[in-house]
Design a protein around this motif. Structure first.
Motif, PDB file in Angstrom:
ATOM      1  N   UNK A 194       0.842  -1.193   0.000  1.00  0.00           N
ATOM      2  CA  UNK A 194       0.000   0.000   0.000  1.00  0.00           C
ATOM      3  C   UNK A 194       0.876   1.241   0.000  1.00  0.00           C
ATOM      4  N   UNK A 195       0.544   2.187  -0.848  1.00  0.00           N
ATOM      5  CA  UNK A 195       1.279   3.446  -0.922  1.00  0.00           C
ATOM      6  C   UNK A 195       0.279   4.595  -0.951  1.00  0.00           C
ATOM      7  N   UNK A 196       0.433   5.542  -0.039  1.00  0.00           N
ATOM      8  CA  UNK A 196      -0.457   6.709   0.005  1.00  0.00           C
ATOM      9  C   UNK A 196       0.368   7.983  -0.036  1.00  0.00           C
ATOM     10  N   UNK A 197      -0.102   8.974  -0.755  1.00  0.00           N
ATOM     11  CA  UNK A 197       0.549  10.283  -0.782  1.00  0.00           C
ATOM     12  C   UNK A 197      -0.489  11.319  -1.193  1.00  0.00           C
ATOM     13  N   UNK A 198      -0.124  12.567  -1.078  1.00  0.00           N
ATOM     14  CA  UNK A 198      -1.017  13.660  -1.487  1.00  0.00           C
ATOM     15  C   UNK A 198      -0.253  14.596  -2.410  1.00  0.00           C
ATOM     16  N   UNK A 199      -0.892  14.951  -3.510  1.00  0.00           N
ATOM     17  CA  UNK A 199      -0.285  15.865  -4.484  1.00  0.00           C
ATOM     18  C   UNK A 199      -1.270  17.000  -4.746  1.00  0.00           C
ATOM     19  N   UNK A 200      -0.792  18.228  -4.723  1.00  0.00           N
ATOM     20  CA  UNK A 200      -1.643  19.389  -5.030  1.00  0.00           C
ATOM     21  C   UNK A 200      -1.412  19.807  -6.491  1.00  0.00           C
ATOM     22  N   UNK A 201      -2.489  19.828  -7.278  1.00  0.00           N
ATOM     23  CA  UNK A 201      -2.390  20.172  -8.694  1.00  0.00           C
ATOM     24  C   UNK A 201      -2.931  21.580  -8.930  1.00  0.00           C
TER      25      UNK A 201
ATOM     26  N   UNK B 132       6.078 -16.327 -18.546  1.00  0.00           N
ATOM     27  CA  UNK B 132       6.425 -17.718 -18.859  1.00  0.00           C
ATOM     28  C   UNK B 132       6.825 -18.523 -17.616  1.00  0.00           C
ATOM     29  N   UNK B 133       6.931 -17.857 -16.474  1.00  0.00           N
ATOM     30  CA  UNK B 133       7.350 -18.527 -15.228  1.00  0.00           C
ATOM     31  C   UNK B 133       6.124 -19.100 -14.525  1.00  0.00           C
ATOM     32  N   UNK B 134       5.988 -20.430 -14.551  1.00  0.00           N
ATOM     33  CA  UNK B 134       4.809 -21.076 -13.960  1.00  0.00           C
ATOM     34  C   UNK B 134       4.777 -20.935 -12.446  1.00  0.00           C
ATOM     35  N   UNK B 135       5.918 -20.687 -11.817  1.00  0.00           N
ATOM     36  CA  UNK B 135       5.988 -20.576 -10.354  1.00  0.00           C
ATOM     37  C   UNK B 135       5.832 -19.131  -9.875  1.00  0.00           C
ATOM     38  N   UNK B 136       5.779 -18.193 -10.809  1.00  0.00           N
ATOM     39  CA  UNK B 136       5.652 -16.788 -10.424  1.00  0.00           C
ATOM     40  C   UNK B 136       4.242 -16.514  -9.904  1.00  0.00           C
ATOM     41  N   UNK B 137       4.119 -15.728  -8.845  1.00  0.00           N
ATOM     42  CA  UNK B 137       2.826 -15.395  -8.253  1.00  0.00           C
ATOM     43  C   UNK B 137       2.318 -14.092  -8.855  1.00  0.00           C
ATOM     44  N   UNK B 138       1.167 -14.118  -9.514  1.00  0.00           N
ATOM     45  CA  UNK B 138       0.638 -12.877 -10.105  1.00  0.00           C
ATOM     46  C   UNK B 138       0.095 -11.929  -9.034  1.00  0.00           C
ATOM     47  N   UNK B 139       0.325 -10.659  -9.200  1.00  0.00           N
ATOM     48  CA  UNK B 139      -0.189  -9.608  -8.311  1.00  0.00           C
ATOM     49  C   UNK B 139      -0.946  -8.590  -9.144  1.00  0.00           C
ATOM     50  N   UNK B 140      -1.998  -8.041  -8.555  1.00  0.00           N
ATOM     51  CA  UNK B 140      -2.731  -6.957  -9.196  1.00  0.00           C
ATOM     52  C   UNK B 140      -2.343  -5.647  -8.531  1.00  0.00           C
ATOM     53  N   UNK B 141      -2.158  -4.606  -9.333  1.00  0.00           N
ATOM     54  CA  UNK B 141      -1.863  -3.278  -8.812  1.00  0.00           C
ATOM     55  C   UNK B 141      -2.989  -2.335  -9.211  1.00  0.00           C
TER      56      UNK B 141
END
Length: 204
Positions: free
Chosen positions: A137-144, A172-181
């Motif tokens: 988790x990443x949180x920040x605040x930006x003023x535009x 192609x890596x069958x052992x790699x764990x997929x992550x959603x961002x």
């Protein structure tokens, strides 16, 4: 006790949302017996036991220990979580044209809802397996200065994430764990509105 529990079915939500049961859950952040709760809430033991059974049946309250007192056994119980969030998927699907708009607040809410449901499902599985669920988790605040600056920032972030995804993705890596961002952005709520929400909103 879990820090937070996401309620996703109507039966559990209905069992929890009774005003008296919400008071019981508030008191059961610390373990207590039915007799102790009856004294705290100034209500008949028989009435309290009924609500406790309903909460326990829906896994909102759990048994901590049983204590022997003379010829009786006293059950010590507590809430299964320090806080609860209700998310029921009853809304109609979002229009495909609106889904295509990356600046749509409706699309943000739907995506955030799906993410919460997925994480809650995996969190429950990790809890039962006595393992930790690896998340980021990443949180920040930006003023535009203006909307065009926000759009330019969003385009640059999208390009950066696409570059990083190409760099680290191992299809192609069958052992790699997929992550959603997921990247969500919304205006910062005003301080007075945030305080008002916390004062008026339910604790459970």
């Amino acid at each position: 006790m879990k820090a937070q529990n996401l309620i996703q079915d109507t039966q559990t939500a209905a069992a929890m949302m009774h005003p008296l049961r919400m008071r019981i859950l508030e008191q059961l952040r610390e373990p207590n017996s039915a007799a102790g709760l009856a004294r705290l809430l100034d209500m008949p033991r028989q009435q309290l036991n009924y609500h406790l059974r309903e909460l326990e049946k829906n896994e909102l309250v759990e048994l901590v220990e049983e204590k022997r007192k003379g010829n009786c056994t006293e059950r010590i119980v507590r809430a299964t979580s320090r806080s609860y969030m209700v998310l029921l998927n009853t809304a109609a699907p979002v229009d495909s044209d609106e889904i295509g708009d990356k600046f749509s607040s409706t699309y943000l809410l739907q995506s955030a809802g799906h993410m919460m449901q997925d994480v809650a499902t995996m969190q429950a599985g990790a809890h039962k397996a006595r393992k930790k669920l690896a998340t980021f988790t990443l949180e920040t605040e930006v003023r535009f200065e203006d909307p065009s600056a926000l759009h330019a920032f969003a385009d640059e972030v999208a390009q950066t994430i696409a570059r990083l995804a190409m760099k680290y993705h191992q299809p192609e890596n069958a052992h790699a764990r997929p992550y959603q961002f997921h990247l969500f952005s919304h205006p910062t709520i005003k301080k007075q509105d945030h305080e008002k929400r916390n004062e008026s909103g339910p604790r459970h």
